[in-house]
Scaffold this motif. Structure first.
Motif, PDB file in Angstrom:
ATOM      1  N   HIS A 513     -60.862  24.975  36.072  1.00 26.68           N
ATOM      2  CA  HIS A 513     -61.832  25.279  37.139  1.00 26.68           C
ATOM      3  C   HIS A 513     -62.247  24.035  37.927  1.00 26.68           C
ATOM      4  N   LYS A 514     -61.914  22.844  37.386  1.00 24.09           N
ATOM      5  CA  LYS A 514     -62.277  21.593  38.075  1.00 24.09           C
ATOM      6  C   LYS A 514     -61.155  21.123  39.010  1.00 24.09           C
ATOM      7  N   VAL A 515     -59.930  21.622  38.777  1.00 18.94           N
ATOM      8  CA  VAL A 515     -58.765  21.139  39.538  1.00 18.94           C
ATOM      9  C   VAL A 515     -58.689  21.847  40.885  1.00 18.94           C
ATOM     10  N   ALA A 516     -58.300  21.080  41.918  1.00 18.69           N
ATOM     11  CA  ALA A 516     -58.143  21.653  43.270  1.00 18.69           C
ATOM     12  C   ALA A 516     -57.104  22.773  43.238  1.00 18.69           C
ATOM     13  N   PRO A 517     -57.351  23.903  43.938  1.00 21.10           N
ATOM     14  CA  PRO A 517     -56.442  25.066  43.857  1.00 21.10           C
ATOM     15  C   PRO A 517     -54.988  24.739  44.161  1.00 21.10           C
ATOM     16  N   ALA A 518     -54.734  23.928  45.182  1.00 25.48           N
ATOM     17  CA  ALA A 518     -53.344  23.609  45.546  1.00 25.48           C
ATOM     18  C   ALA A 518     -52.655  22.858  44.407  1.00 25.48           C
ATOM     19  N   LYS A 519     -53.378  21.903  43.820  1.00 23.88           N
ATOM     20  CA  LYS A 519     -52.811  21.115  42.724  1.00 23.88           C
ATOM     21  C   LYS A 519     -52.586  21.997  41.495  1.00 23.88           C
ATOM     22  N   LEU A 520     -53.530  22.893  41.268  1.00 24.37           N
ATOM     23  CA  LEU A 520     -53.439  23.796  40.116  1.00 24.37           C
ATOM     24  C   LEU A 520     -52.203  24.688  40.232  1.00 24.37           C
ATOM     25  N   GLU A 521     -51.936  25.137  41.440  1.00 27.22           N
ATOM     26  CA  GLU A 521     -50.776  26.001  41.675  1.00 27.22           C
ATOM     27  C   GLU A 521     -49.466  25.255  41.392  1.00 27.22           C
ATOM     28  N   SER A 522     -49.390  23.998  41.862  1.00 25.54           N
ATOM     29  CA  SER A 522     -48.167  23.216  41.632  1.00 25.54           C
ATOM     30  C   SER A 522     -48.008  22.889  40.140  1.00 25.54           C
ATOM     31  N   LEU A 523     -49.130  22.642  39.443  1.00 25.80           N
ATOM     32  CA  LEU A 523     -49.075  22.368  38.000  1.00 25.80           C
ATOM     33  C   LEU A 523     -48.624  23.609  37.239  1.00 25.80           C
ATOM     34  N   GLN A 524     -49.111  24.769  37.675  1.00 19.10           N
ATOM     35  CA  GLN A 524     -48.738  26.015  37.013  1.00 19.10           C
ATOM     36  C   GLN A 524     -47.223  26.229  37.093  1.00 19.10           C
ATOM     37  N   TYR A 541     -49.420  29.093  27.818  1.00 17.39           N
ATOM     38  CA  TYR A 541     -49.160  29.309  29.253  1.00 17.39           C
ATOM     39  C   TYR A 541     -49.677  30.683  29.684  1.00 17.39           C
ATOM     40  N   ASN A 542     -49.468  31.687  28.830  1.00 15.21           N
ATOM     41  CA  ASN A 542     -49.963  33.038  29.147  1.00 15.21           C
ATOM     42  C   ASN A 542     -51.489  33.058  29.213  1.00 15.21           C
ATOM     43  N   GLN A 543     -52.123  32.328  28.280  1.00 12.21           N
ATOM     44  CA  GLN A 543     -53.595  32.247  28.301  1.00 12.21           C
ATOM     45  C   GLN A 543     -54.081  31.605  29.598  1.00 12.21           C
ATOM     46  N   LEU A 544     -53.393  30.537  30.027  1.00 11.90           N
ATOM     47  CA  LEU A 544     -53.770  29.849  31.269  1.00 11.90           C
ATOM     48  C   LEU A 544     -53.577  30.776  32.469  1.00 11.90           C
ATOM     49  N   THR A 545     -52.439  31.474  32.503  1.00 13.80           N
ATOM     50  CA  THR A 545     -52.153  32.402  33.609  1.00 13.80           C
ATOM     51  C   THR A 545     -53.223  33.480  33.697  1.00 13.80           C
ATOM     52  N   GLU A 546     -53.624  34.027  32.548  1.00 13.13           N
ATOM     53  CA  GLU A 546     -54.673  35.067  32.529  1.00 13.13           C
ATOM     54  C   GLU A 546     -55.985  34.522  33.090  1.00 13.13           C
ATOM     55  N   LYS A 547     -56.327  33.293  32.679  1.00 11.88           N
ATOM     56  CA  LYS A 547     -57.582  32.686  33.168  1.00 11.88           C
ATOM     57  C   LYS A 547     -57.532  32.485  34.680  1.00 11.88           C
ATOM     58  N   LEU A 548     -56.385  32.045  35.183  1.00 16.24           N
ATOM     59  CA  LEU A 548     -56.257  31.796  36.624  1.00 16.24           C
ATOM     60  C   LEU A 548     -56.285  33.102  37.408  1.00 16.24           C
ATOM     61  N   GLU A 549     -55.709  34.159  36.824  1.00 17.50           N
ATOM     62  CA  GLU A 549     -55.739  35.478  37.485  1.00 17.50           C
ATOM     63  C   GLU A 549     -57.177  35.972  37.628  1.00 17.50           C
ATOM     64  N   LEU A 550     -57.974  35.733  36.575  1.00 14.63           N
ATOM     65  CA  LEU A 550     -59.378  36.177  36.604  1.00 14.63           C
ATOM     66  C   LEU A 550     -60.176  35.435  37.669  1.00 14.63           C
ATOM     67  N   ARG A 551     -59.751  34.198  37.970  1.00 13.45           N
ATOM     68  CA  ARG A 551     -60.482  33.384  38.964  1.00 13.45           C
ATOM     69  C   ARG A 551     -60.122  33.752  40.395  1.00 13.45           C
TER      70      ARG A 551
END
Length: 577
Positions: A513-524, A541-551
């Motif tokens: 939640h602290k990382v800039a969205p564009a950077k987060l997308e490239s990291l994903q 990775y699945n846990q991270l994807t679920e968290k990002l989907e919720l955001r």
């Protein structure tokens, strides 16, 4: 069920069956069998019909009497084991075992036989072999009896110990990869005494008891596994096991282990996470006291010093000493305490080589570590002080001093080629991260890409680094910081080291939640698991994807909100006159 009764001349179910098969009057035969084999107490015969009137079956009555007698017998066996002269009491128990052992497979009598064996310091070899050959008997016997079996059967003892050692390593790895990232509660947070209350250490302590031979076997298992795997957690277990026996005051083992007093002193340092002057003198005394012809003890001492908890304490103490030396204008070579810390670090880091080569000599310390590398670290501390003082000056007095961005080439070389320098360098980086010193962290980070034996990508360092990075959480919004940390460090090893992949995903689960969205997308995209990736990486990775989907904002929120302005009504223009 009736095993062994015939050997003692006691009738059993088979005898009754035979009697009933061959008799002409079954009822009389049953009555006679009951008289001969019942409780031979005259006053009881008149009382039994009274139980019949109450509908209490004879089986229930006899079972109740039997259970009561068995409890009394167990109490009596335990009492015999404590009373009278040693020879007399053991003679009584041996006689009792001789009479009762034939009933050992009879479930109702088995506890009594096992109790007798438990209290015998030396069960006859023949009986031990019979117990060992029968899986059910072996499982049922007390640990005191098993110790007597194990001490002459290393392979069997190894089979018992092996699952516990695997469990211990798994527990350590689970802590290192835990999703709970915190600077306050990390791998090194539990005190030594708390750690050795763990299930595995307690079970091993119980299995060993006061048996020196079994203790030596466990140490040999640990040495062998350490050599085979290079896993330093076996070194932790070696120290924890000794201190667990120390807690129970098992002098039979503690007095014969030459590492006992050294480990006890080091344990106190680990508890305080610092080696003070007094304890430093004690530890030095133990090292200097290794006599000629007893050098083999250095192998065990090095293993105890290789324990990550010991390395952590020594490295933290080294960083603290270096900071003190800066304030005292003293060079590292002039500090005996610092030199002792380096000596112990060197001995610990050289444990595997020493045990593997069986050459029991303290490793030589490179002079440049003391004359060049440590002064270089001290110069980094001075750079920080200078920059901080400059920032506090009034603006008119400020000099145009930017924070140093380059690192000496020699620093990078030391981290690549010298194990002790690398360990101290990594702990210095952990120290500045904990101090929230972003400038110093970004300056030294490039040196971590290539280190001695890839120490910068070891689980313990990454576990501590990810915890400390939570203190720099707000910096993750900055492109420059994320590029340096992820692209410049983490992602350089993710594809070849699965453990690094896991640690990065742990960090992002905590700070996404602290990382800039564009950077987060490239990291994903960069961290997406491959077909070769393990289940742990895919799960994270699945846990991270679920968290990002919720955001992500919902489609309703994304669609353009209708304008709140009402259209102006059309007013007809007045007709011209």
């Amino acid at each position: 069920m009736y095993a062994g009764l015939q050997e003692l001349g006691v009738a059993n179910g088979e005898d009754l069956k035979e009697t009933l098969t061959n008799c002409t009057e079954p009822l009389k035969a049953i009555e006679q069998f009951q008289t001969e084999n019942g409780v031979l107490l005259p006053s009881l015969q008149s009382a039994l019909p009274f139980l019949d009137l109450h509908g209490t079956p004879r089986l229930e009555f006899h079972q109740s009497v039997f259970d009561e007698l068995r409890e009394k017998l167990l109490e009596r066996v335990s009492a015999i084991a404590l009373e009278g002269k040693v020879e007399e009491r053991y003679k009584k128990l041996e006689d009792l075992l001789e009479k009762s052992f034939s009933l050992v497979k009879m479930p109702s009598i088995q506890p009594v036989v096992m109790c007798v064996m438990k209290h015998l310091p030396k069960v006859p070899e023949k009986k031990l072999k019979l117990v060992m050959a029968d899986k059910d008997l072996y499982k049922a016997c007390a640990v005191e009896v098993k110790r007597q079996i194990w001490q002459d059967n290393q392979a069997l003892f190894g089979d018992e110990v092996s699952p516990l050692l695997k469990q211990y390593i798994l527990e350590k790895e689970n802590i290192l990869f835990s999703n709970d990232i915190s600077v306050l509660h990390n791998f090194f947070s539990p005190s030594p005494k708390t750690r050795r209350q763990g299930e595995v250490v307690q079970k091993l302590t119980q299995m060993i008891g006061k048996n020196v031979k079994l203790y030596d076997m466990v140490l040999q298992f640990l040495r062998t596994l350490f050599l085979r795997t290079r896993n330093v957690h076996y070194c932790t277990l070696r120290a924890e096991l000794l201190m667990s026996l120390h807690d129970l005051d098992i002098s039979e083992i503690c007095t014969v282990d030459p590492c006992h007093k050294f480990t006890w002193c080091l344990d106190a340092c680990i508890r305080e996470k610092f080696v003070d002057n007094k304890r430093a003198r004690e530890l030095q005394g133990f090292l200097d006291g290794v006599k000629k012809g007893q050098e083999q003890v250095l192998g065990d001492l090095s293993m105890i010093l290789c324990d990550p908890f010991a390395i952590n304490t020594l490295a933290l103490s080294t960083i603290r000493h270096l900071q003190d030396l800066v304030g005292q204008d003293t060079l590292p070579r002039e500090s005996p305490d610092l030199l002792l810390l380096l000596r112990m670090l060197s001995l610990g880091q050289g444990a595997w080589d020493m045990i593997d080569s069986q050459v029991f000599k303290e490793p030589k310390m490179e002079a440049e570590l003391i004359t060049k590398f440590l002064p270089m670290l001290m110069s980094f501390v001075v750079d920080d002080h200078t920059f901080n003082v400059d920032q506090k000056l009034p603006s008119e007095e400020k000099g145009p001093i930017p924070y140093p961005s380059t690192i000496p080439e020699a620093f990078t070389k030391f981290l690549q080629e010298n194990r002790i320098a690398c360990e101290i360098g990594l702990y210095y980086i952990l120290h500045i991260t904990k101090q929230r010193n972003k400038n110093a962290f970004l300056r030294l980070l490039p040196a971590l890409v290539e280190t001695f034996s890839d120490l910068a990508f070891s689980d313990i360092f990454l576990h501590l680094l990810t915890g400390n990075l939570t203190l720099l959480g707000d910096e993750f919004a900055l492109e420059e910081f994320c590029t340096s940390l992820f692209d410049g460090f983490f992602l350089t090893a993710c594809s070849r080291k699965e453990n690094v992949h896991r640690h990065v995903l742990r960090l992002l689960l905590h700070l996404h939640h602290k990382v800039a969205p564009a950077k987060l997308e490239s990291l994903q995209k960069a961290l997406e698991p491959t077909k070769q990736s393990g289940e742990a990486v895919k799960e994270l990775y699945n846990q991270l994807t679920e968290k990002l989907e919720l955001r992500k904002p919902s489609p309703a929120e994304v669609t353009e909100t209708p304008s709140m302005e009402l259209p102006l009504p059309t007013v007809p223009t007045p007709a011209s006159r």
